[in-house]
Design a protein around this motif. Sequence first.
Motif, PDB file in Angstrom:
ATOM      1  N   ASN B  18      59.806 -25.558  -6.695  1.00 56.64           N
ATOM      2  CA  ASN B  18      60.977 -25.524  -7.573  1.00 56.64           C
ATOM      3  C   ASN B  18      62.081 -26.379  -6.955  1.00 56.64           C
ATOM      4  O   ASN B  18      62.115 -26.563  -5.731  1.00 56.64           O
ATOM      5  CB  ASN B  18      61.499 -24.094  -7.746  1.00 56.64           C
ATOM      6  N   LYS B  57      67.144 -24.726 -22.185  1.00 53.45           N
ATOM      7  CA  LYS B  57      65.833 -24.837 -21.550  1.00 53.45           C
ATOM      8  C   LYS B  57      64.970 -25.818 -22.323  1.00 53.45           C
ATOM      9  O   LYS B  57      64.950 -25.845 -23.551  1.00 53.45           O
ATOM     10  CB  LYS B  57      65.145 -23.475 -21.485  1.00 53.45           C
ATOM     11  N   LYS B  59      61.129 -26.610 -21.774  1.00 48.00           N
ATOM     12  CA  LYS B  59      59.891 -26.294 -21.061  1.00 48.00           C
ATOM     13  C   LYS B  59      60.226 -25.805 -19.651  1.00 48.00           C
ATOM     14  O   LYS B  59      60.838 -24.743 -19.490  1.00 48.00           O
ATOM     15  CB  LYS B  59      58.952 -27.497 -21.030  1.00 48.00           C
ATOM     16  N   ARG B  60      59.865 -26.518 -18.607  1.00 49.63           N
ATOM     17  CA  ARG B  60      60.109 -26.057 -17.239  1.00 49.63           C
ATOM     18  C   ARG B  60      61.472 -26.508 -16.704  1.00 49.63           C
ATOM     19  O   ARG B  60      61.793 -26.250 -15.552  1.00 49.63           O
ATOM     20  CB  ARG B  60      59.009 -26.623 -16.327  1.00 49.63           C
ATOM     21  N   ILE B  76      64.202 -27.398 -12.054  1.00 50.72           N
ATOM     22  CA  ILE B  76      62.823 -27.623 -12.499  1.00 50.72           C
ATOM     23  C   ILE B  76      61.926 -26.590 -11.813  1.00 50.72           C
ATOM     24  O   ILE B  76      61.937 -26.465 -10.578  1.00 50.72           O
ATOM     25  CB  ILE B  76      62.324 -29.042 -12.182  1.00 50.72           C
ATOM     26  N   THR B  77      61.185 -25.882 -12.610  1.00 56.43           N
ATOM     27  CA  THR B  77      60.256 -24.868 -12.094  1.00 56.43           C
ATOM     28  C   THR B  77      58.855 -25.457 -11.996  1.00 56.43           C
ATOM     29  O   THR B  77      58.403 -26.142 -12.915  1.00 56.43           O
ATOM     30  CB  THR B  77      60.235 -23.659 -13.037  1.00 56.43           C
ATOM     31  N   ASP B  83      56.924 -35.251 -13.382  1.00 54.72           N
ATOM     32  CA  ASP B  83      58.386 -35.090 -13.349  1.00 54.72           C
ATOM     33  C   ASP B  83      59.054 -36.160 -12.497  1.00 54.72           C
ATOM     34  O   ASP B  83      60.283 -36.259 -12.470  1.00 54.72           O
ATOM     35  CB  ASP B  83      58.760 -33.709 -12.789  1.00 54.72           C
TER      36      ASP B  83
END
Lengths: 113, 109
Positions: B18, B57, B59-60, B76-77, B83
């Motif tokens: 993360n 939000k 998505k991630r 960002i998860t 990414d």
Amino acid sequence: NAGVMQNPRHLVRRRGQEARLRCSPMKGHSHVYWYRQLPEEGLKFMVYLQKENIIDESGMPKERFSAEFPKEGPSILRIQQVVRGDSAAYFCASSLGDNSPLHFGNGTRLTVT
Amino acid sequence: TQLLEQSPQFLSIQEGENLTVYCNSSSVFSSLQWYRQEPGEGPVLLVTVVTGGEVKKLKRLTFQFGDARKDSSLHITAAQPGDTGLYLCAGGRSYIPTFGRGTSLIVHP
């Protein structure tokens, strides 16, 4: 593809020559912005135009640089008598109007030799 | 001129981690945008935040606008190699967005 179109993608000029960069905005967009990007400086605003009008050119050098957005045809960024320091990526963006998000083209990479 | 400071400047992480990147200014913005730029391409808009305290939000990706509308963060998860890119924040005068220098993110598989 109805996105912002810039050409050429790459442009090589010798010192003293002229560079012409073209930008066709997204369909329906009448606001065009030009930005310059260098790795160590980020995106720097140059000029903001609407059809046939320059709205704000506060980021554009007073000499050698000019921009236009005619009633018909693409927006043009013109750099006369280029110098090595003009080498950079030049991005065009368009939007629907004030406070609308910008949509960018893929840029023109100018190299001055 | 309103200045936008982004941190960190560079970030290199492993897939699955993360991360949070920040965008700060001493000025109040009416709105703030986050863009992602990949090598050889133009910035692509991710989100616009308008209201102080707003959370969006995608998505991630989680975007937050500070209560005072002077700062923003992007979290960002479980980052993925896709990414990877330069994350830019932008804001400022209503018709001329000012950009930060960006956070360059690399996600290793």
